[in-house]
Each structure stands twice: as C-alpha cells, then as structure tokens.
Design an enzyme around this catalytic site. Sequence first.
Site, short mmCIF file in Angstrom:
data_model
loop_
_atom_site.label_atom_id
_atom_site.label_comp_id
_atom_site.label_asym_id
_atom_site.label_seq_id
_atom_site.Cartn_x
_atom_site.Cartn_y
_atom_site.Cartn_z
N ASN A 200 -25.78 -5.97 10.36
CA ASN A 200 -25.77 -4.75 11.17
C ASN A 200 -25.83 -5.10 12.65
OD1 ASN A 200 -25.51 -3.13 8.93
ND2 ASN A 200 -27.72 -2.75 8.77
N PHE A 201 -25.26 -6.26 12.96
CA PHE A 201 -25.12 -6.76 14.34
C PHE A 201 -26.44 -7.15 14.99
CE2 PHE A 201 -21.49 -3.87 13.55
CZ PHE A 201 -20.59 -4.88 13.24
N HIS B 57 -29.26 -11.65 24.17
CA HIS B 57 -30.65 -11.21 24.11
C HIS B 57 -30.76 -9.88 24.82
CE1 HIS B 57 -31.81 -12.18 28.35
NE2 HIS B 57 -30.84 -13.08 28.21
N GLY C 170 -4.23 4.14 5.15
CA GLY C 170 -3.52 5.36 5.59
C GLY C 170 -4.46 6.44 6.06
N ASP C 171 -5.65 6.51 5.42
CA ASP C 171 -6.64 7.53 5.76
C ASP C 171 -7.67 7.00 6.76
OD1 ASP C 171 -7.96 5.73 4.19
OD2 ASP C 171 -8.50 7.14 2.60
N LEU D 173 -32.37 -11.07 19.72
CA LEU D 173 -30.97 -11.49 19.69
C LEU D 173 -30.11 -10.55 18.83
CD1 LEU D 173 -29.55 -14.08 20.97
CD2 LEU D 173 -32.03 -13.95 21.13
N ASP E 111 -20.79 -14.33 8.49
CA ASP E 111 -21.82 -13.75 9.37
C ASP E 111 -22.57 -14.83 10.15
OD1 ASP E 111 -21.17 -11.27 8.27
OD2 ASP E 111 -23.02 -11.07 7.12
N GLU F 224 -0.22 4.26 -1.01
CA GLU F 224 -1.23 5.35 -0.98
C GLU F 224 -1.81 5.60 -2.37
OE1 GLU F 224 -3.86 6.59 0.01
OE2 GLU F 224 -3.02 7.41 1.86
N ASN F 225 -3.13 5.59 -2.37
CA ASN F 225 -3.89 5.66 -3.63
C ASN F 225 -3.50 4.54 -4.56
OD1 ASN F 225 -5.35 8.01 -2.84
ND2 ASN F 225 -3.51 9.21 -3.28
N ASP G 103 0.87 -1.18 0.00
CA ASP G 103 0.00 0.00 0.00
C ASP G 103 0.90 1.22 0.00
OD1 ASP G 103 -1.83 2.01 0.30
OD2 ASP G 103 -3.01 0.96 1.84
O1 AHR Z 1 -33.65 -9.65 26.89
C1 AHR Z 1 -34.21 -9.36 28.18
C2 AHR Z 1 -33.49 -8.21 28.89
O2 AHR Z 1 -33.57 -7.04 28.11
C3 AHR Z 1 -32.04 -8.37 29.10
O3 AHR Z 1 -31.72 -9.25 30.15
C4 AHR Z 1 -31.63 -6.97 29.43
O4 AHR Z 1 -30.26 -6.73 29.17
C5 AHR Z 1 -32.52 -6.14 28.52
O5 AHR Z 1 -33.07 -5.07 29.20
O1 AHR Z 2 -23.45 -7.59 11.24
C1 AHR Z 2 -22.37 -6.79 10.79
C2 AHR Z 2 -22.30 -6.72 9.28
O2 AHR Z 2 -23.47 -6.14 8.76
C3 AHR Z 2 -22.24 -8.02 8.56
O3 AHR Z 2 -20.97 -8.64 8.61
C4 AHR Z 2 -22.61 -7.63 7.16
O4 AHR Z 2 -23.17 -8.67 6.41
C5 AHR Z 2 -23.59 -6.51 7.36
O5 AHR Z 2 -23.24 -5.40 6.59
O1 AHR Z 3 -3.74 3.03 -1.16
C1 AHR Z 3 -4.95 2.43 -0.80
C2 AHR Z 3 -5.71 3.29 0.18
O2 AHR Z 3 -6.17 4.46 -0.44
C3 AHR Z 3 -4.97 3.81 1.37
O3 AHR Z 3 -4.71 2.86 2.37
C4 AHR Z 3 -5.90 4.87 1.86
O4 AHR Z 3 -5.27 5.87 2.58
C5 AHR Z 3 -6.53 5.40 0.57
O5 AHR Z 3 -7.91 5.40 0.68
#
Ligand code: AHR
Ligand code: AHR
Ligand code: AHR
Length: 481
Positions: free
Chosen positions: A401-402, A446, A279-280, A451, A418, A204-205, A202
Amino acid sequence: AGPCDLYASGDTPCIAAHSTTRALYSAYTGNLYQVQRGSDSATTNITPLSAGGVANAAAQDAFCAGTTCLITIIYDQSGRGNHLTQAPPGGFSGPEANGYDHLASAIGAPITLNGQKAYGVFSSPGTGYRNNAASGTATGDEPEGMYAVLDGTHYNGGCCFDYGNAETSSHDTGNGHMEAIYFGDSTSWGSGAGSGPWIMADLENGLFSGVSAGNNAGDPSISYRFVTAAVKGEPNQWAIRGGNSASGGLSTFYSGVRPDVSGYNPMSKEGAIILGIGGDNSISAQGTFYEGVMTSGYPSDATENAVQANIVAAGYAVTSLTSGPALTVGSAISLRVTTPGYNTRYIAHTGTTVNTQVVTSANTTAIKEQASWTVRTGLGNSGCFSFESVDTPGSYIRHYNFVLLLNANDGSKQFGEDATFCPMAGLNGQGNSIRSWSYPTRFMRHYDNVLYAASNGGTDTFDATASFINDVSFVVSAGFA
Ligand code: AHR
Ligand code: AHR
Ligand code: AHR
C-alpha cells in the site's frame, strides 16, 4: 520503410500509430510523446532524432533533470489525431484525482534501438491511457488489425494489460464490444499452454486464446524480453500471432472462426483505443508498451511478417536500469537522509516499520544493525537491487500500500517485485534516488521520518511535492554493522 508504410503497401493502412521509442513511418518527424515534469508542471514534446528515426531521449533527460517526469500524451503518428491521454474513470475508477488513472513514469522502461537510448511506457497497476473519440477505428464487425511490441517479462494476472479497440463509454457494454491485444497470465477467462504469460484477444467479458472460451493449448506461453503481439479480426475470422521482437518471424497461435459464444459473431466493436487497462477501465494489470498500431482492414500475414522484420531491424535491446553512485551486491550499506534539518538520520527499521533514525558511532550495535542493509540482486528484476536487513536476514524492504515495510521474503513474484528498487543519481544532486522497479513514478521517501514509496504530487499525504526532491535523495556509504 516503417511499419505503417508496410501496412499502407498492403492496403491496410494504420489509423493509429503509437510509440515513445521511434517513428513508425519512414517520413515521420512529428511529435512522438509529451512529458510533464514535477518541478514546475511544464511540458515538452519528444520527437524523432531524424525522419523515421529513434526518439530523442536526450531531450527528455535534459528536460527532466533533477525532477520527475510523467508521460502525458502518446501521440498518434497516423495524422488522424488518435492520441492517447490519461484514461478517465469508467466501470472502475482510477487512483488519481476524479477517478482518472495514473500516468506512466517517463523513465520506467529504458531500452536501446540499434544502440540509441529510448524509453517505453512502463505501466504499473492503476496506469492507463485512452481515446474515447478516435476516428477511423473499426466499428461493428468491420475488419482491423493491430500489433504491439511489449516487455515479455513484465506482466501479471490482473485485468487487463490491453492495447486496442474498446468501448467509447469506458464501461462494459457487452460481449464483442472490444477487440484488443491482451498480454499477461490472467486465467480468469481464457489461457494457453503452460503457465503464461500469453497473448490473447480481449473481446470483452473474455480473454480469448482460441476458438473456445477457456484453455486453448495452441496459444503458447511467450516471455521473450521483447514480444511482438498481433491480433486481427474480420467477419467470422480472427487471429492471434506472436514472436520475438529481437529476432525471427511471427508464428500464428490461432486463426479461424469467431468464438462459439453468444455475442462475438458478429462483433460490436466501438472504436475507442485503450492502453494498459480493460475496456471498463479495469486497472489491475501491469505491462510495458514500446510501440503499436491499429489498422483499417484485415492485414495479410505477409504484411505482418514484413512489419515483424522491420521491428527486428529496429534493434530492440536492454540497457541499464540504474545510474548514479554504484551499489555493490553483497556489501552492507547505510543510507543517509539529505533533507536539511534531517541529514543526520539514516534509513533504519523498528520491527516491520521502515523509518529514519539518528545514528552515530556511539550508538549500540543493535541500532547500528537496524540502520545497515545488505545489497542483494533485485528479487523481481536482476537489473536493480533489493535491500536485506542486516539484523533480520531473509527480510527485505518492500512496499505495501505504498508504505515501506520490513517483511520476510515469501518467495512470491509479488513480494520480489515489491522489494525491487532501482537507484539513480540523486534528484537533488546528492547520492542516489531510489525508485520502485514496479512503480517507477514512486521513490523511497521519508515523510515524518517514516519511509514510503511516494510519487511526486500524488494523492497520499506522503506524496507532498514540498521537500520531495530532498526527501528522495540519500547518500549511500558503508554499513554501520
Ligand atoms: O521525514 C521528515 C520530513 O517530514 C520530510 O522532510 C518532510 O517532507 C515531512 O514533513
Ligand atoms: O505497495 C503497493 C501494493 O500494495 C503492492 O504492490 C502490493 O503488494 C500491495 O497490495
Ligand atoms: O474481457 C475482459 C475484461 O472484462 C474487459 O477488459 C473488461 O472490460 C471486463 O471487465
């Protein structure tokens, strides 16, 4: 001798030496890394078991028992104080408070070195370490070398899983302002032979695989479980080398003049040090780092070959990713909540929503099937597991998105990752806690009976520290159906 003793013998001494797995000088007895635990925010430093030896993973395990731990500092062993800490925002902001990047879980990358357990740095997207005030690193067109030992099976195409020299401002300041090892299968800039992953530079760019800005067929795909990656540069000369960290030598994938693109000859290196990011502060990449160094001066191939022999002799090998009560592939299981007040509930689903529901033997078969899961070999890593719905075969619990969802397996690498989870002994002492393979700071949790893949004290509501340890602990029993 350690790797840095070998570089010193070659008159290209280490000016930064980072490893959570071992000492990189034969006489080094100092701190390797610092961990911080979730229960009380206390920190401790992990040192080698002996001078020049393997990290004391048992000390980490004892300190982190019953809670979560993050790697807060990766110490520089060179004596220059070039430590790596949580990366600040730059051209891109990280996902943590004030735009900082995530810190890595302390348990995401267990391995053994000649049979002794140690932990690497498992970097999920959003994770990054940096030092914008390093001393002794190459600046301008000065010569330098670097190597890293990485997990050749943990990568993606995002920008940019890097280790090496970058901008001191965390912003893209132009071509030639970086010189870092890149590992992954990005094709946004350069690429090599096959479908990747590749070791590239890498600069840069641009991720460079050889003299041209695009594809250079001389740079092979390389995906050993443990990969040694090396990049070095001096006026109008640079090289990429690589090999299997567990056996054999290094091959040279490119060695020659600087790229034929404006801005890379001479170079304008700035001398910050990055790990896991661009780098950025681009934060889309993932990868695993075990050890690496940067040098003053352009190391000879002979010196690097001696370092590779030292890495091979260190004996990197895989170890189990799971612990606690065992799960059996092919069996149907139920997962019972252990949080007081909720412990008659089981992980279930309603359509694509993964939730908890009270289930008893009196319930209908339909509800019992909603709360029963078939254990499968992990779609994204065979050392962990995936959970297939009993009533919706082909659909698995995955995070998006977790948030945990029940989705059909589309066969993609992203879906597999995932949908891969690694059980460990329950953090509250009951059953299992089940962490995401791809985001080891995150556990099945939970919250309001839904979940999530939650981190202990993260930025989302479902990351709340209150009740976290109980909310992530589930008793695994036979399935209802
Ligand atoms: O999922 C039930 C409860 O919801 C969890 O124990 C607590 O962390 C949240 O308020
Ligand atoms: O759950 C985090 C991320 O969200 C996953 O890895 C991806 O599939 C989605 O963008
Ligand atoms: O060079 C690839 C990437 O380009 C660098 O890591 C980053 O700084 C820029 O977005």
